[in-house]
Design a protein around this motif. Structure first.
Motif, PDB file in Angstrom:
ATOM      1  N   ASN A   1     -23.138 -19.010 -34.144  1.00 35.71           N
ATOM      2  CA  ASN A   1     -22.978 -19.091 -35.663  1.00 35.71           C
ATOM      3  C   ASN A   1     -23.309 -17.573 -36.328  1.00 35.71           C
ATOM      4  OD1 ASN A   1     -22.302 -21.933 -35.814  1.00 35.71           O
ATOM      5  ND2 ASN A   1     -24.315 -22.404 -35.171  1.00 35.71           N
TER       6      ASN A   1
ATOM      7  N   THR B   1     -23.410 -11.753 -45.753  1.00 37.49           N
ATOM      8  CA  THR B   1     -22.819 -11.504 -46.932  1.00 37.49           C
ATOM      9  C   THR B   1     -22.131 -10.171 -47.243  1.00 37.49           C
ATOM     10  OG1 THR B   1     -24.725 -12.968 -47.781  1.00 37.49           O
ATOM     11  CG2 THR B   1     -23.561 -11.802 -49.546  1.00 37.49           C
TER      12      THR B   1
ATOM     13  N   HIS C   1     -24.048 -15.435 -39.691  1.00 38.50           N
ATOM     14  CA  HIS C   1     -24.037 -15.621 -41.147  1.00 38.50           C
ATOM     15  C   HIS C   1     -24.223 -14.183 -41.778  1.00 38.50           C
ATOM     16  CE1 HIS C   1     -24.849 -19.849 -41.004  1.00 38.50           C
ATOM     17  NE2 HIS C   1     -25.598 -19.596 -39.825  1.00 38.50           N
TER      18      HIS C   1
END
Length: 162
Positions: A21, A25, A23
């Motif tokens: 996973n 921004t 993650h």
């Protein structure tokens, strides 16, 4: 991932799948401004004797509320109703004075705003919070005579940056 397992003298190959996973921004830079109402003053209709008669300039301060560090240039466009007799001016609101419009430009006079233009933008280096993007405004007559009344307008400042 591969495993080698030996059972009873023969080799077998096994596989296993896993999930990674990730993650994060991706953000774009931004700038914000604040404005206050500008009063262009009280003028008499008879002072506008010919088309192109104008009033004194009045400062229009646009206050920086800061820009993120990645902003190189702040572009300002100005949207509002263009005057029907001179599309280079902003119209005054219906029901008020007639025969004049509002001109907006940088305080040094280097750029005159064209209402609703997407190409004639005012370009600025980003300013720290509290810095002033200095503009100015004035009335300009668009007809041979000006009729009295309120001479208000609303102009929206549109920001883009790179």
């Amino acid at each position: 991932m591969a495993f080698l397992l030996s059972l009873g003298g023969s080799a077998a190959l096994a596989q296993s799948n896993g999930i990674v996973n990730v993650h994060g921004t991706i953000a774009s830079g931004s700038c914000s401004i604040s404005t206050t109402p500008v009063n262009l003053g009280r003028h008499y209709s008879g002072d506008f004797r010919t088309i192109g008669t104008f009033t004194e300039w009045v400062p229009v301060p646009i206050t920086s509320q800061g820009c993120s560090a990645d902003i190189v240039t702040l572009h300002m466009g100005f949207d509002g109703t263009a005057d029907t007799d001179n599309s280079g001016l902003f119209a005054v609101a219906p029901g008020g004075a007639k025969g004049l419009g509002i001109q907006l430009q940088t305080a040094d006079g280097s750029v005159t705003v064209i209402p609703n233009s997407t190409t004639n933008l005012v370009n600025w280096a980003p300013l720290a919070t509290g810095g002033i993007y200095a503009m100015r405004a004035r009335y300009v007559s668009t007809l041979p005579s000006v009729s009295p009344g309120a001479a208000d307008s609303t102009v929206t400042v549109m920001l883009s940056y790179n």
